[in-house]
Write an enzyme that holds these catalytic residues in place. Structure first.
Site, PDB file in Angstrom:
ATOM      1  N   HIS A  98       0.798  -1.229   0.000  1.00 42.53           N
ATOM      2  CA  HIS A  98       0.000   0.000   0.000  1.00 42.53           C
ATOM      3  C   HIS A  98       0.830   1.279   0.000  1.00 42.53           C
ATOM      4  O   HIS A  98       0.319   2.344  -0.348  1.00 42.53           O
ATOM      5  CB  HIS A  98      -0.917   0.003   1.233  1.00 42.53           C
ATOM      6  CG  HIS A  98      -2.180   0.775   1.030  1.00 42.53           C
ATOM      7  ND1 HIS A  98      -2.289   1.863   0.191  1.00 42.53           N
ATOM      8  CD2 HIS A  98      -3.423   0.619   1.556  1.00 42.53           C
ATOM      9  CE1 HIS A  98      -3.516   2.341   0.223  1.00 42.53           C
ATOM     10  NE2 HIS A  98      -4.231   1.602   1.031  1.00 42.53           N
ATOM     11  N   TYR A 145     -14.632   5.749   8.915  1.00 45.39           N
ATOM     12  CA  TYR A 145     -13.625   6.210   7.947  1.00 45.39           C
ATOM     13  C   TYR A 145     -14.091   5.837   6.544  1.00 45.39           C
ATOM     14  O   TYR A 145     -14.435   4.689   6.278  1.00 45.39           O
ATOM     15  CB  TYR A 145     -12.285   5.533   8.245  1.00 45.39           C
ATOM     16  CG  TYR A 145     -11.133   5.927   7.352  1.00 45.39           C
ATOM     17  CD1 TYR A 145     -10.133   6.770   7.819  1.00 45.39           C
ATOM     18  CD2 TYR A 145     -11.012   5.437   6.058  1.00 45.39           C
ATOM     19  CE1 TYR A 145      -9.047   7.115   7.015  1.00 45.39           C
ATOM     20  CE2 TYR A 145      -9.938   5.783   5.243  1.00 45.39           C
ATOM     21  CZ  TYR A 145      -8.967   6.617   5.732  1.00 45.39           C
ATOM     22  OH  TYR A 145      -7.899   6.957   4.934  1.00 45.39           O
ATOM     23  N   THR A 195      -4.847  10.636  -0.283  1.00 45.63           N
ATOM     24  CA  THR A 195      -6.192  10.423   0.237  1.00 45.63           C
ATOM     25  C   THR A 195      -6.528  11.416   1.342  1.00 45.63           C
ATOM     26  O   THR A 195      -5.656  12.055   1.921  1.00 45.63           O
ATOM     27  CB  THR A 195      -6.353   8.996   0.806  1.00 45.63           C
ATOM     28  OG1 THR A 195      -5.417   8.812   1.877  1.00 45.63           O
ATOM     29  CG2 THR A 195      -6.131   7.946  -0.275  1.00 45.63           C
TER      30      THR A 195
END
Length: 803
Positions: free
Chosen positions: A471, A609, A622
């Site tokens: 990620h 979230y 993000t």
């Protein structure tokens, strides 16, 4: 081994008879071809860099301008400021050479000035975000300013076809919100989670922070926002990802799975070869910057910075923090099969091997009867281990010798492919098969994915595919972009008239390669050459301590993956089609359903979230949307209140969805809450200033962590033309030990997928139970709108009768 053979490919010695030269022609040819390919890539990058550096101007316009300036000078027509004659006064002579040189210099000055003017004009246009807050669709009204802005942006876009990084220098910087605005948004977001007394206490702390230490921290952060390209991204990558010490498997990496309604071939080697070739073609397009950046509504570009590290990238463990290492080039991939590791060359004489030639290599690996060394089969478990432990083991056992060489080959590979020895299956009547599919992509056996690599492609024995992605280097939309292209191009017949250039996924033919499979499930074409034979990577596992370390990593990995409770819920009662009839954003619709489901499951509201992107800004990644709002909680309570009618519930739902949409738009436009608070906290740590308020905020658990998988980012993904290319999306592990991780994809007009993860060891969560709650919530919302429409018809009928 092959590396040792290459080491002595060239040698010489002096004897009594003279010079004695020994060389291996084949190896030297490989070296020559590699160098030629490397220089070709450098030239291609240089050309693309110049083209993108002057965007939106044309490089060809410089030559035209030089010709015009020279022409005007020789026919005695003065150009603005008469710079040619002004400069000639300082030249040693009035010869034609100096006149031509000054004409070209003046033309260059004019051209650079025009380029900079155009670039900064475009940057000013892209800073405008008013269009984000204006309603879209039939019947919506767009302001005059937005219409004018859209026309100007279209003019710049048509002026020159953009490359992948053409807009990078024109993208605005992420704006820094004021502390006052962030505190206001934060207090509003936590209001439904707190009782009156606690809320007043938090409000007082927020006010004290805003008027006190917050001002000092903001000043330093303001300096960073002026100096750096993006005031969030580097710290986010460093402290959220690279400094994290938890295992990457489940905790950080995410996964994606195949198009479940399409099964183009059951031949494992053929599928691996086709996917491998498509990925390498994508890498070439990225290197040459021939991809067009993704455009929002076909008009506003998204930042393409994350594409730089898709391939040849690895996260290297460190004792205190990891680092991302990106190699400029790689001419091989690494294949894992039955615990053995193979280096597979993907080029021959500067040419990328064709799918049929790659298939030959994969078949060689699959037919190999080799068995893994003791310790080799569980080797990849080290990448699924605690990061500090893996870093120590890497330094101790992989810093020299053949272990260092082989580890380098794995880490420098373009990507890793895992040829699994079991099938991935999907059956709508047996949902547990899809759950198992997801588990194999999320963690596999804990030993058959190299979790440090940017991504590992997984190919099942029955030809189905998926991926596991690290990620740190990028977010899910980048991998989704690649993945949807692979799915479409594999399942759509190639066209002989497809264009060669342009966006990678806008065509299906590269270098005369015909994608797809024949009637036997094999790749099309016949090998032109005998491709290089894959070579087995060599390891030294003679150390008993190393074997104990690998076994310990394996045991820890098994504990993590065995604690995963994953449920992939397929909702086919309705999808985006019905949601649009309700005049509600599909994303907001689903988020409200999740709020209702969670409240019923947990008995109270929780901090939620939802990931949003900030790629409208340079190097944006993000931001967090907080779907649990005052409006959403009011609607959920109304749904649980038997005295509330359909009209009231629909009104509250519309208000909740509007508030969610505003929150999402704020996040995309740099007006979020959490990234600003995170950066203020980092500044406080650098200044060694204690801020209990920030510490408490950042320690609040996200018990419901959600994300929508991007779908149809490029025009290639047209589900009306290719309905069988529906992807089931992907997912991730839970963020909180007592919470859920929910990834969803709006796959079609009548189909939704939810990837729900939690921990089996937690007694308050259950992924299957939560999936049922989601299904019930979606059903109840549909019934709600049906009741509302009946009430509206009844009211109209009664009013008509009264008239």
């Amino acid at each position: 081994m092959a590396e040792a053979h290459q080491a002595v490919a060239f040698s010489f010695s002096i004897t009594h008879e003279g010079w004695n030269v020994n060389y291996d022609r084949e190896v030297l040819n490989l070296v020559w071809d590699s160098g030629v390919r490397s220089w070709k890539k450098r030239i291609a990058r240089l050309k693309s860099g110049v083209r993108n550096g002057v965007y939106p101007a044309h490089l060809e316009s410089l030559w035209v301008l030089m010709g015009l300036v020279t022409l005007f000078h020789y026919i005695n027509k003065r150009i603005p400021y008469d710079l040619v004659n002004t400069f000639m006064a300082f030249m040693p002579s009035n010869s034609h050479f100096w006149q031509l040189l000054m004409c070209n210099l003046v033309a260059l000055i004019y051209w650079i000035t025009a380029c900079l003017t155009m670039r900064y004009t475009l940057k000013l246009l892209l800073m405008y975000k008013g269009w984000m807050y204006e309603s879209r669709g039939s019947g919506s009204r767009v302001s005059l300013s937005t219409k004018l802005w859209a026309v100007l942006v279209k003019v710049f876009k048509k002026w020159n076809n953009p490359g992948l990084y053409s807009f990078q220098s024109s993208l605005p910087r992420l704006p820094l919100p004021s502390v006052k605005d962030t505190m206001s948004r934060y207090l509003r977001s936590v209001r439904p989670l707190l009782d009156d007394e606690t809320y007043e206490k938090v409000k007082s702390e927020a006010d004290e922070f805003e008027k006190g230490i917050g001002k000092k921290l903001q000043r330093y952060l303001l300096l960073k926002s002026w100096w750096s390209t993006n005031y969030v991204s580097d710290w986010w990558e460093e402290y959220v990802y690279l400094r994290g010490r938890s295992p990457l498997m489940v905790n950080s990496n995410f996964y994606g799975i195949d198009a479940i309604f399409a099964h183009p071939t059951k031949n494992q080697a053929a599928r691996a070869a086709s996917v491998c070739h498509l990925l390498l073609q994508f890498r070439r397009q990225v290197d040459r910057q021939e991809l067009e950046p993704i455009m929002v509504q076909g008009l506003v570009p998204l930042c393409s910075w994350q594409y730089e590290r898709i391939f040849n990238t690895v996260r290297v463990p460190g004792v205190e923090g990891d680092k991302i290492v990106h190699y400029k080039d790689s001419n091989h991939i690494v294949v894992i099969h039955k615990g053995c590791y193979y280096k597979m060359i993907i080029y021959h004489k500067g040419r990328l091997l064709k799918p049929c030639e790659l298939q030959h290599q994969f078949e060689h690996i699959l037919s190999n009867k080799a068995t893994p060394l003791h310790g080799e089969e569980f080797l990849a478990a080290l990448t699924a281990w605690d990061r500090t432990k893996w870093a120590n083991a890497r330094e101790k056992y992989f810093a020299k010798g053949i272990n260092k060489v082989s580890l380098f080959l794995v880490e420098s590979a373009a990507f890793v492919i895992s040829l699994d020895d079991e099938p991935y299956e999907f059956d709508i009547a047996q949902p547990e098969k899809l759950d198992q599919f997801g588990r194999k992509m999320m963690h596999g056996k804990g030993t058959d994915r190299w979790f440090d690599k940017s991504f590992t492609v997984c190919v099942a024995s029955n030809g189905r595919i998926g991926f596991n992605s690290e990620h740190t280097w990028a977010d899910a939309p980048v991998m989704s972009h690649i993945w949807e292209g692979i799915i479409v191009d594999e399942n759509e017949p190639t066209r002989a008239d497809a264009p060669i250039m342009g966006h990678l996924w806008e065509h299906c033919i590269f270098d005369d390669v015909n994608y797809g499979y024949d009637e036997n499930g094999k790749t099309h074409g016949k090998p032109e050459i005998l491709p290089p034979t894959p070579t087995r990577l060599q390891w030294d596992f003679h150390s008993e301590q190393l074997l104990k370390t690998i076994d310990e990593a394996y045991d820890d990995a098994q504990k993590v993956l065995n604690d995963v409770d994953l449920r992939i819920f397929v909702h086919d009662a309705y999808g985006k089609g019905f949601m649009k009839t309700c005049r509600i954003s599909p994303d907001a619709y689903i988020q409200m359903a999740l709020q209702l489901a969670y409240y019923r499951d947990y008995g109270k509201f929780s901090l939620t979230y939802e990931a949003s992107m900030t790629r409208l800004f340079r190097e944006g990644r993000t931001e967090t949307v907080r779907p649990c709002t005052i409006e959403s909680s009011a609607w959920v309570r109304a749904m649980e209140d038997k005295t509330s009618n359909a009209t009231e519930r629909v009104r509250l739902l519309n208000e909740a969805c509007k508030r969610h949409q505003i929150g999402y738009q704020d996040a995309m436009c740099g007006r979020g809450i959490d990234r600003h608070l995170f950066c203020l906290y980092v500044v406080s740590k650098y200044l060694e200033v204690d801020s209990p308020f920030l510490k408490e905020i950042l320690s609040e658990p996200w018990r419901l962590s959600t994300s929508q998988t991007p779908h149809g980012q490029t025009p290639k993904m047209d589900l009306k033309k290719n309905p069988h290319c529906i992807s089931a999306g992907g997912g991730f592990g839970p963020v909180s030990e007592d919470g859920y991780g929910v990834s969803y994809i709006i796959a079609g007009e009548d189909l939704l997928f939810f990837h729900i993860s939690s921990q089996k060891s937690c007694k308050v969560t259950d992924s299957e139970r939560f999936a049922q709650q989601i299904g019930k919530a979606l059903s109840d919302i549909k019934v709600l709108f049906e009741q509302y429409k009946l009430e509206q018809k009844k009211e109209v009928y009664q009013n008509g009768s009264a008239d």
